[in-house]
Design a protein around this motif. Structure first.
Motif, mmCIF file in Angstrom:
data_model
loop_
_atom_site.group_PDB
_atom_site.id
_atom_site.type_symbol
_atom_site.label_atom_id
_atom_site.label_comp_id
_atom_site.label_asym_id
_atom_site.label_seq_id
_atom_site.Cartn_x
_atom_site.Cartn_y
_atom_site.Cartn_z
ATOM 1 N N ARG A 89 -1.328 2.777 -0.969
ATOM 2 C CA ARG A 89 -1.225 4.154 -0.493
ATOM 3 C C ARG A 89 0.109 4.430 0.192
ATOM 4 O O ARG A 89 0.541 5.580 0.270
ATOM 5 N N ALA A 90 0.755 3.399 0.705
ATOM 6 C CA ALA A 90 2.055 3.552 1.365
ATOM 7 C C ALA A 90 3.073 2.686 0.627
ATOM 8 O O ALA A 90 2.851 1.493 0.421
ATOM 9 N N ALA A 91 4.193 3.301 0.237
ATOM 10 C CA ALA A 91 5.202 2.584 -0.541
ATOM 11 C C ALA A 91 6.576 2.746 0.085
ATOM 12 O O ALA A 91 6.908 3.804 0.640
ATOM 13 N N TYR A 92 7.370 1.690 -0.019
ATOM 14 C CA TYR A 92 8.779 1.724 0.386
ATOM 15 C C TYR A 92 9.602 1.502 -0.868
ATOM 16 O O TYR A 92 9.351 0.560 -1.633
ATOM 17 N N GLY B 287 -3.480 10.920 -1.492
ATOM 18 C CA GLY B 287 -3.400 10.038 -0.335
ATOM 19 C C GLY B 287 -2.242 9.065 -0.367
ATOM 20 O O GLY B 287 -2.097 8.251 0.556
ATOM 21 N N ALA B 288 -1.419 9.135 -1.392
ATOM 22 C CA ALA B 288 -0.290 8.209 -1.509
ATOM 23 C C ALA B 288 0.981 8.852 -0.983
ATOM 24 O O ALA B 288 1.193 10.056 -1.132
ATOM 25 N N ALA B 289 1.838 8.045 -0.379
ATOM 26 C CA ALA B 289 3.086 8.568 0.174
ATOM 27 C C ALA B 289 4.162 7.497 0.150
ATOM 28 O O ALA B 289 3.885 6.304 0.304
ATOM 29 N N ILE B 290 5.390 7.926 -0.059
ATOM 30 C CA ILE B 290 6.550 7.046 0.075
ATOM 31 C C ILE B 290 6.997 7.145 1.527
ATOM 32 O O ILE B 290 7.413 8.203 1.995
#
Length: 391
Positions: free
Chosen positions: A160-163, A189-192
């Motif tokens: 769900r959280a990406a860098y 619900g996913a975000a960079i």
């Protein structure tokens, strides 16, 4: 026949079978320089498919012959190689994997109204957009690889959280990130949560790692858009810093040849067109791996041999359907292909795009230093043209 009456002899001559002409494919590829490592495996695969077609009866009643010229990993030499092959009678050109180094040869073919196929180019310009209406690539666009990683990690690893960490070395890297950037935020619900860049030859990415560690929580995944050798160095430093997030990348880092630089690596995932590790569920893939080993003495080192096999397969089908090797007719037959079956999954072309903007990808994960196929995935929708062009 000399003892037959004239009329009878003439009828016999007219009834005799006409021998079909052979068809000549020209390979304008790097046989020297750094591009040779990319061009040689794919060209070998293309020749394997040519041999199979010839053994099965050939194409349009004749055999496929091939000739080749060395581009020397040089743009000017690539143009010369293309001209030389056309002068020798080539009726279709197979050109270098990379757009920049293959385009000069492909443009020669375009000027002659001939088809060209890039061995494994994954930049949209290696087709209509950068060469012209008769240029194609059977490989899978870099943005598709990034989008595949985004959707698969979301669905199968609950990311769900990406860098995003982008290597600015070549356009391919940018393409991977473009696909990820398009797909991941679209998922509920996913975000960079952060992004950074580095250069492939940077000795250290310490400052980038510091910024990752300064996040409130470690990201679920790091989308590393990079190629060797910088990718291996970045992975090694990320893990040495105690960051355990799943690391994603594109097809360009397929293979085990680099794993000595990252001992016991785990949690590293890439999408590929087929598995070189003997675990692909499609028997055709392993049959090709065996044929490649018989021809060269070794199995493919990465998935980049496969597009060479696919391009000859698709081109030959189009020639049979068109009934000619004439460029415009073959192009029309190729553009009519929608989910055309191949040993490495379905392929499609259209009048707008001569690449794959969606594909069934095999998912390879490295665990304890060993790569293996763990899944397969096809993105839920093709990467749109405006995203591909914006790259």
């Amino acid at each position: 026949m000399k003892n037959l009456p004239l009329g009878t002899a003439l009828l016999a001559a007219l009834a005799a079978p006409v021998m079909a002409d052979d068809i000549t494919v020209g390979f304008a590829i790097a046989k020297s320089g750094w591009m040779e490592a990319y061009d040689s495996p794919a060209a070998t695969a293309a020749k394997i498919r040519i041999d199979e077609i010839n053994a099965a009866g050939g194409l349009l009643g004749g055999q496929i012959k091939w000739i080749e010229a060395d581009t020397r990993t040089d743009r000017a030499e690539a143009a010369k190689a293309g001209l030389d092959l056309v002068d020798q009678g080539a009726q279709m050109l197979v050109v270098s994997c990379d757009y920049d180094f293959g385009a000069p040869s492909a443009l020669v073919a375009e000027g002659e109204g001939m088809n060209s196929f890039f061995l494994c180019a994954e930049d949209v310009k290696a087709g209509i957009q950068g060469v012209g209406p008769n240029a194609f690539s059977a490989s899978v666009l870099a943005p598709v690889q990034g989008a595949t990683m985004a959707e698969w990690a979301y669905a199968k690893r609950e990311a769900r959280a990406a860098y995003v960490l982008e290597d600015t070395f070549i356009e391919y890297n940018k393409g991977i990130c473009t696909g990820f950037d398009w797909m991941f935020p679209r998922l509920e619900g996913a975000a960079i949560v952060g992004r950074d860049t580095f250069k492939n030859d940077d000795a250290s990415i310490a400052s980038q790692i510091t910024r990752i560690k300064e996040l409130d929580e470690e990201p679920d995944v790091i989308m590393l858009c990079s190629v060797m050798p910088g990718a291996a160095a970045a992975v090694r430093q990320i893990r040495a810093a105690g960051i355990n997030a799943l690391i994603l990348n594109g097809s360009a880092v397929d293979g085990s040849y680099w794993l000595d630089a990252t001992p016991d690596l785990s949690g590293f995932v890439v999408p590929v067109q087929g598995s070189i590790y003997g675990d692909d569920p499609r028997p055709e893939v392993e049959a090709f791996n065996a044929a490649y080993e018989k021809a060269t003495g070794a199995r493919p080192a990465s998935q980049y041999a496969y597009p060479g096999y696919v391009l000859i397969d698709l081109w030959a089908k189009a020639v049979e359907r068109a009934g000619t090797v004439e460029g415009a007719a073959v192009t029309a037959a190729l553009e009519a292909m929608t989910d055309e079956p191949t040993s490495f999954g379905p392929r499609s072309f259209s009048a707008q795009l001569h690449h794959q903007n969606t594909a069934l990808m095999q998912i390879i994960e490295i665990t304890s230093g060993k790569p293996a196929r763990v899944d397969e995935w096809r993105i839920s929708e093709p990467v749109p043209m405006d995203v591909l062009i914006a790259k």
